[in-house]
Design a protein around this motif. Structure first.
Motif, PDB file in Angstrom:
ATOM      1  N   LEU A 192      -3.351   2.531  10.648  1.00 59.65           N
ATOM      2  CA  LEU A 192      -2.107   2.479  11.420  1.00 59.65           C
ATOM      3  C   LEU A 192      -2.169   1.389  12.485  1.00 59.65           C
ATOM      4  O   LEU A 192      -1.182   0.688  12.723  1.00 59.65           O
ATOM      5  CB  LEU A 192      -1.818   3.844  12.046  1.00 59.65           C
ATOM      6  CG  LEU A 192      -1.511   4.975  11.070  1.00 59.65           C
ATOM      7  CD1 LEU A 192      -1.365   6.294  11.812  1.00 59.65           C
ATOM      8  CD2 LEU A 192      -0.268   4.671  10.263  1.00 59.65           C
ATOM      9  N   GLN A 193      -3.325   1.226  13.133  1.00 64.02           N
ATOM     10  CA  GLN A 193      -3.488   0.175  14.131  1.00 64.02           C
ATOM     11  C   GLN A 193      -3.330  -1.210  13.491  1.00 64.02           C
ATOM     12  O   GLN A 193      -2.694  -2.092  14.068  1.00 64.02           O
ATOM     13  CB  GLN A 193      -4.856   0.285  14.815  1.00 64.02           C
ATOM     14  CG  GLN A 193      -4.972   1.444  15.763  1.00 64.02           C
ATOM     15  CD  GLN A 193      -4.069   1.276  16.976  1.00 64.02           C
ATOM     16  OE1 GLN A 193      -3.699   0.182  17.382  1.00 64.02           O
ATOM     17  NE2 GLN A 193      -3.687   2.406  17.567  1.00 64.02           N
ATOM     18  N   GLU A 194      -3.876  -1.387  12.292  1.00 62.87           N
ATOM     19  CA  GLU A 194      -3.746  -2.674  11.596  1.00 62.87           C
ATOM     20  C   GLU A 194      -2.290  -2.955  11.236  1.00 62.87           C
ATOM     21  O   GLU A 194      -1.829  -4.093  11.332  1.00 62.87           O
ATOM     22  CB  GLU A 194      -4.621  -2.688  10.348  1.00 62.87           C
ATOM     23  CG  GLU A 194      -6.105  -2.758  10.663  1.00 62.87           C
ATOM     24  CD  GLU A 194      -6.964  -2.735   9.417  1.00 62.87           C
ATOM     25  OE1 GLU A 194      -6.443  -3.014   8.312  1.00 62.87           O
ATOM     26  OE2 GLU A 194      -8.164  -2.442   9.554  1.00 62.87           O
ATOM     27  N   VAL A 195      -1.548  -1.937  10.835  1.00 62.82           N
ATOM     28  CA  VAL A 195      -0.124  -2.105  10.520  1.00 62.82           C
ATOM     29  C   VAL A 195       0.637  -2.514  11.777  1.00 62.82           C
ATOM     30  O   VAL A 195       1.472  -3.429  11.732  1.00 62.82           O
ATOM     31  CB  VAL A 195       0.459  -0.805   9.909  1.00 62.82           C
ATOM     32  CG1 VAL A 195       1.987  -0.875   9.828  1.00 62.82           C
ATOM     33  CG2 VAL A 195      -0.136  -0.535   8.538  1.00 62.82           C
ATOM     34  N   ILE A 196       0.356  -1.866  12.897  1.00 59.68           N
ATOM     35  CA  ILE A 196       1.020  -2.206  14.158  1.00 59.68           C
ATOM     36  C   ILE A 196       0.721  -3.643  14.539  1.00 59.68           C
ATOM     37  O   ILE A 196       1.626  -4.409  14.919  1.00 59.68           O
ATOM     38  CB  ILE A 196       0.603  -1.231  15.277  1.00 59.68           C
ATOM     39  CG1 ILE A 196       1.177   0.151  15.005  1.00 59.68           C
ATOM     40  CG2 ILE A 196       1.027  -1.739  16.649  1.00 59.68           C
ATOM     41  CD1 ILE A 196       0.647   1.238  15.930  1.00 59.68           C
ATOM     42  N   HIS A 197      -0.543  -4.048  14.443  1.00 56.38           N
ATOM     43  CA  HIS A 197      -0.925  -5.431  14.787  1.00 56.38           C
ATOM     44  C   HIS A 197      -0.236  -6.422  13.855  1.00 56.38           C
ATOM     45  O   HIS A 197       0.215  -7.489  14.278  1.00 56.38           O
ATOM     46  CB  HIS A 197      -2.435  -5.613  14.769  1.00 56.38           C
ATOM     47  CG  HIS A 197      -3.151  -4.864  15.846  1.00 56.38           C
ATOM     48  ND1 HIS A 197      -2.872  -5.016  17.182  1.00 56.38           N
ATOM     49  CD2 HIS A 197      -4.137  -3.937  15.791  1.00 56.38           C
ATOM     50  CE1 HIS A 197      -3.645  -4.210  17.916  1.00 56.38           C
ATOM     51  NE2 HIS A 197      -4.429  -3.540  17.064  1.00 56.38           N
ATOM     52  N   GLY A 198      -0.147  -6.078  12.574  1.00 53.16           N
ATOM     53  CA  GLY A 198       0.520  -6.950  11.607  1.00 53.16           C
ATOM     54  C   GLY A 198       1.997  -7.107  11.912  1.00 53.16           C
ATOM     55  O   GLY A 198       2.564  -8.194  11.806  1.00 53.16           O
ATOM     56  N   LEU A 199       2.657  -5.995  12.288  1.00 55.13           N
ATOM     57  CA  LEU A 199       4.079  -6.058  12.646  1.00 55.13           C
ATOM     58  C   LEU A 199       4.300  -6.876  13.905  1.00 55.13           C
ATOM     59  O   LEU A 199       5.272  -7.629  14.007  1.00 55.13           O
ATOM     60  CB  LEU A 199       4.638  -4.647  12.809  1.00 55.13           C
ATOM     61  CG  LEU A 199       4.770  -3.833  11.523  1.00 55.13           C
ATOM     62  CD1 LEU A 199       5.154  -2.387  11.854  1.00 55.13           C
ATOM     63  CD2 LEU A 199       5.793  -4.459  10.594  1.00 55.13           C
ATOM     64  N   ARG A 200       3.423  -6.737  14.879  1.00 58.52           N
ATOM     65  CA  ARG A 200       3.552  -7.511  16.111  1.00 58.52           C
ATOM     66  C   ARG A 200       3.354  -9.009  15.851  1.00 58.52           C
ATOM     67  O   ARG A 200       3.933  -9.846  16.549  1.00 58.52           O
ATOM     68  CB  ARG A 200       2.548  -7.030  17.144  1.00 58.52           C
ATOM     69  CG  ARG A 200       2.940  -5.697  17.754  1.00 58.52           C
ATOM     70  CD  ARG A 200       1.985  -5.286  18.838  1.00 58.52           C
ATOM     71  NE  ARG A 200       2.384  -3.986  19.381  1.00 58.52           N
ATOM     72  CZ  ARG A 200       1.555  -3.156  19.971  1.00 58.52           C
ATOM     73  NH1 ARG A 200       0.280  -3.459  20.128  1.00 58.52           N
ATOM     74  NH2 ARG A 200       1.992  -2.002  20.428  1.00 58.52           N
ATOM     75  N   ALA A 201       2.545  -9.339  14.859  1.00 59.70           N
ATOM     76  CA  ALA A 201       2.273 -10.743  14.548  1.00 59.70           C
ATOM     77  C   ALA A 201       3.484 -11.414  13.904  1.00 59.70           C
ATOM     78  O   ALA A 201       3.595 -12.641  13.930  1.00 59.70           O
ATOM     79  CB  ALA A 201       1.066 -10.854  13.613  1.00 59.70           C
ATOM     80  N   LEU A 202       4.386 -10.609  13.350  1.00 61.41           N
ATOM     81  CA  LEU A 202       5.575 -11.203  12.733  1.00 61.41           C
ATOM     82  C   LEU A 202       6.453 -11.702  13.791  1.00 61.41           C
ATOM     83  O   LEU A 202       7.161 -12.350  14.119  1.00 61.41           O
ATOM     84  CB  LEU A 202       6.334 -10.158  11.900  1.00 61.41           C
ATOM     85  CG  LEU A 202       5.593  -9.620  10.698  1.00 61.41           C
ATOM     86  CD1 LEU A 202       6.410  -8.504  10.026  1.00 61.41           C
ATOM     87  CD2 LEU A 202       5.370 -10.739   9.670  1.00 61.41           C
TER      88      LEU A 202
END
Length: 131
Positions: free
Chosen positions: A121-131
């Motif tokens: 879940l943390q990786e998904v959040i970081h990935g979304l923030r990177a967009l």
């Protein structure tokens, strides 16, 4: 708790007029069913506004209140116990009877083992923030 129900089944000095063991017939368990406090209960009965000819099921006053509370709004076992001002054990027994009669549906919480890992879940959040 509505005033008519309270006046009929509650005495301010003595407390509830019907003791919990009388509501459950002396039973302490919900039968084969185990109800988690956060399990969500939904009434299977149609809304009387849309099905006025549908007969009310032959249940006790506490079970009728459970059905009424869960008719339009899914509620957890803990919320039902609080709304009914009854011990959770009593509510579990009453729910077991309603479930056996097919009058309610119960959605159990997701077991912790089936929940996604926090790292993912943390990786998904970081990935979304990177967009």
């Amino acid at each position: 708790m509505d005033a008519a129900y309270r006046a009929r089944w509650f005495d301010d000095e003595a407390g509830p007029l019907v003791r919990p063991y009388a509501m459950t017939g002396g039973r302490t368990g919900g039968g084969e069913q185990q109800f988690d406090l956060i399990a969500v209960v939904v009434s299977e009965l149609p809304d009387p506004a849309f099905a006025p000819d549908e007969p009310e099921p032959p249940v006790g006053p506490e079970q009728a209140r459970i059905l009424a509370l869960c008719r339009g709004t899914p509620l957890s076992v803990a919320e039902l116990a609080a709304d009914l001002d009854l011990p959770v054990g009593v509510v579990r027994v009453l729910l077991g009877d309603l479930l056996a009669a097919g009058l309610i549906r119960v959605r159990r919480p997701v077991p912790p083992a089936l929940l996604p890992d926090e790292r993912i879940l943390q990786e998904v959040i970081h990935g979304l923030r990177a967009l």
